[in-house]
Design an enzyme around this catalytic site. Structure first.
Site, PDB file in Angstrom:
ATOM      1  N   ASN A  32       0.882  -1.170   0.000  1.00  0.00           N
ATOM      2  CA  ASN A  32       0.000   0.000   0.000  1.00  0.00           C
ATOM      3  C   ASN A  32       0.921   1.222   0.000  1.00  0.00           C
ATOM      4  O   ASN A  32       1.494   1.565   1.022  1.00  0.00           O
ATOM      5  CB  ASN A  32      -0.887  -0.034   1.255  1.00  0.00           C
ATOM      6  CG  ASN A  32      -1.733   1.222   1.399  1.00  0.00           C
ATOM      7  OD1 ASN A  32      -1.785   2.057   0.496  1.00  0.00           O
ATOM      8  ND2 ASN A  32      -2.398   1.361   2.536  1.00  0.00           N
ATOM      9  N   TRP A  33       1.040   1.821  -1.183  1.00  0.00           N
ATOM     10  CA  TRP A  33       1.995   2.934  -1.314  1.00  0.00           C
ATOM     11  C   TRP A  33       1.467   4.240  -0.717  1.00  0.00           C
ATOM     12  O   TRP A  33       2.192   5.230  -0.639  1.00  0.00           O
ATOM     13  CB  TRP A  33       2.354   3.123  -2.790  1.00  0.00           C
ATOM     14  CG  TRP A  33       3.452   2.194  -3.261  1.00  0.00           C
ATOM     15  CD1 TRP A  33       4.160   1.310  -2.495  1.00  0.00           C
ATOM     16  CD2 TRP A  33       3.969   2.069  -4.601  1.00  0.00           C
ATOM     17  NE1 TRP A  33       5.089   0.646  -3.273  1.00  0.00           N
ATOM     18  CE2 TRP A  33       4.998   1.100  -4.565  1.00  0.00           C
ATOM     19  CE3 TRP A  33       3.676   2.686  -5.825  1.00  0.00           C
ATOM     20  CZ2 TRP A  33       5.728   0.737  -5.706  1.00  0.00           C
ATOM     21  CZ3 TRP A  33       4.397   2.318  -6.961  1.00  0.00           C
ATOM     22  CH2 TRP A  33       5.409   1.357  -6.896  1.00  0.00           C
ATOM     23  N   LYS A  34       0.193   4.283  -0.375  1.00  0.00           N
ATOM     24  CA  LYS A  34      -0.396   5.505   0.195  1.00  0.00           C
ATOM     25  C   LYS A  34      -0.066   6.713  -0.688  1.00  0.00           C
ATOM     26  O   LYS A  34      -0.073   6.575  -1.909  1.00  0.00           O
ATOM     27  CB  LYS A  34       0.070   5.683   1.646  1.00  0.00           C
ATOM     28  CG  LYS A  34      -0.230   4.440   2.495  1.00  0.00           C
ATOM     29  CD  LYS A  34      -0.070   4.647   3.979  1.00  0.00           C
ATOM     30  CE  LYS A  34      -0.391   3.339   4.702  1.00  0.00           C
ATOM     31  NZ  LYS A  34      -0.372   3.441   6.148  1.00  0.00           N
TER      32      LYS A  34
ATOM     33  N   HIS B 235      -9.901   1.663   4.239  1.00  0.00           N
ATOM     34  CA  HIS B 235      -8.660   1.784   5.024  1.00  0.00           C
ATOM     35  C   HIS B 235      -8.906   2.732   6.203  1.00  0.00           C
ATOM     36  O   HIS B 235      -9.642   3.719   6.067  1.00  0.00           O
ATOM     37  CB  HIS B 235      -7.521   2.303   4.135  1.00  0.00           C
ATOM     38  CG  HIS B 235      -6.193   2.221   4.817  1.00  0.00           C
ATOM     39  ND1 HIS B 235      -5.773   3.162   5.715  1.00  0.00           N
ATOM     40  CD2 HIS B 235      -5.204   1.285   4.757  1.00  0.00           C
ATOM     41  CE1 HIS B 235      -4.569   2.814   6.177  1.00  0.00           C
ATOM     42  NE2 HIS B 235      -4.211   1.677   5.611  1.00  0.00           N
TER      43      HIS B 235
ATOM     44  N   GLU C  18      -6.253  -4.671  10.342  1.00  0.00           N
ATOM     45  CA  GLU C  18      -5.230  -3.660  10.579  1.00  0.00           C
ATOM     46  C   GLU C  18      -5.500  -2.940  11.899  1.00  0.00           C
ATOM     47  O   GLU C  18      -6.264  -1.958  11.928  1.00  0.00           O
ATOM     48  CB  GLU C  18      -5.220  -2.637   9.439  1.00  0.00           C
ATOM     49  CG  GLU C  18      -4.854  -3.234   8.097  1.00  0.00           C
ATOM     50  CD  GLU C  18      -4.121  -2.228   7.212  1.00  0.00           C
ATOM     51  OE1 GLU C  18      -3.000  -2.528   6.791  1.00  0.00           O
ATOM     52  OE2 GLU C  18      -4.656  -1.137   6.965  1.00  0.00           O
TER      53      GLU C  18
ATOM     54  N   SER D 184       2.690  -2.335  10.335  1.00  0.00           N
ATOM     55  CA  SER D 184       4.141  -2.472  10.521  1.00  0.00           C
ATOM     56  C   SER D 184       4.678  -3.849  10.148  1.00  0.00           C
ATOM     57  O   SER D 184       5.682  -4.304  10.713  1.00  0.00           O
ATOM     58  CB  SER D 184       4.543  -2.129  11.955  1.00  0.00           C
ATOM     59  OG  SER D 184       4.165  -0.806  12.275  1.00  0.00           O
TER      60      SER D 184
ATOM     61  N   GLY E 296       2.489  -1.274   4.278  1.00  0.00           N
ATOM     62  CA  GLY E 296       2.646   0.148   3.965  1.00  0.00           C
ATOM     63  C   GLY E 296       4.108   0.512   3.834  1.00  0.00           C
ATOM     64  O   GLY E 296       4.724   0.354   2.775  1.00  0.00           O
TER      65      GLY E 296
HETATM   66  P1  PGA Z   1       2.296   0.053   7.598  1.00  0.00           P
HETATM   67  O1  PGA Z   1       0.903   0.375   6.867  1.00  0.00           O
HETATM   68  O2  PGA Z   1       2.779  -1.270   7.074  1.00  0.00           O
HETATM   69  O3  PGA Z   1       3.196   1.196   7.229  1.00  0.00           O
HETATM   70  O4  PGA Z   1       2.025  -0.001   9.053  1.00  0.00           O
HETATM   71  C1  PGA Z   1      -0.059  -0.612   6.664  1.00  0.00           C
HETATM   72  C2  PGA Z   1      -1.309   0.021   6.119  1.00  0.00           C
HETATM   73  O5  PGA Z   1      -1.707   1.095   6.594  1.00  0.00           O
HETATM   74  O6  PGA Z   1      -1.965  -0.550   5.212  1.00  0.00           O
END
Ligand code: PGA
Length: 249
Positions: free
Chosen positions: A7-9, A92, A162, A211, A232
């Site tokens: 998930n590149w956000k 999300h 999540e 994470s 992420g």
């Molecule tokens: P993260 O994000 O791996 O940086 O904690 C996961 C997500 O929000 O999908």
């Protein structure tokens, strides 16, 4: 075989994605896993262009449920399919918290995604305050019930657990806590039971997100009912994401 969904956000232009993918394909020859990256809309075409070389399935991070109308700034399922997108994240926690998305709206998105042939990755999870108040399972129940109301298609559905308190902040000096093995297993087993009740026999994958990275993946992927990860921060670093794509038992 696990699902590794990046998930590149709000990261990566087409040029930056090209650099990432060029590096990635040197590190991953033939992934034993299903690898997806959910990219910003403007980077989807770059990602799709590299599918043949990298094997990475193109994903988006959001969609609007309407097929047309006066919704300035929005993109719908049909447009995503036309852009070679196969998977889309819905609900999300960042969209729920920052953009006010309700379970009802998320439910419309799941249906719109599925009706166009997209796989919806439905995200659910509790805040730290909710966990401390002992409300984790009731929050999961409410989110699952609301977001999956009237949904009967188990084929085009993945669920991501999540815990919001475990999602990385983006600040390397402030690492988020990771749930214990038991906490992950309890949540995944709760979700599994919910899905079995609603869909009967189903192969709906349940991903863990928060994470997840190459250092903790071996522990996480050994847990029952963990079918992959929504990744992420670690999906932004080619070496880290490649290490996860190359994961095998
Ligand atoms: P993260 O994000 O791996 O940086 O904690 C996961 C997500 O929000 O999908």
């Amino acid at each position: 075989m696990k699902i590794m969904a990046g998930n590149w956000k709000l990261n990566f232009t087409g040029t930056e994605a090209t650099e990432f993918l060029t590096q990635y394909k040197k590190l991953v020859k033939d992934s034993p896993n299903k690898v997806v990256i959910c990219a910003p809309f403007t980077t989807l075409s770059t990602l799709a262009r590299y599918k043949k070389e990298t094997g990475i399935i193109t994903g988006a991070q959001n969609l609007h449920p309407a097929l047309k109308g006066t919704f300035t700034g929005e993109v719908n399922a049909k447009m995503l399919v036309d852009s070679k997108v196969e998977v889309v994240i819905v609900g999300h926690s960042e969209r729920r918290a920052i953009f006010g998305e309700t379970d009802e709206f998320v439910n419309q998105k799941v249906k719109a995604a599925q009706e166009s042939g997209l796989i919806a990755i439905l995200c659910v999870g509790e805040t730290s305050a909710e966990r401390e108040a002992g409300e984790t399972f009731s929050i999961l129940q409410t989110q699952l019930e609301g977001s999956l109301k009237g949904v009967t298609n188990a084929k085009n559905l993945w669920v991501a657990y999540e815990p919001i308190w475990a999602i990385s902040t983006g600040d390397p000096n402030k690492p988020s806590p990771i749930p214990t093995d038991v906490e992950i297993m309890e949540a995944h087993s709760f979700i599994r039971k919910f899905l079995d009740k609603q869909f009967g026999k189903n192969g709906i994958p349940i991903l863990y997100g928060g994470s997840a990275n190459p250092n903790n993946m071996n522990t996480i992927f050994k847990l029952k009912n963990v079918d992959g990860a929504l990744i992420g921060g670690a999906s932004l670093v080619a070496e880290k994401f490649a290490a996860m794509a190359n994961w095998h038992e």
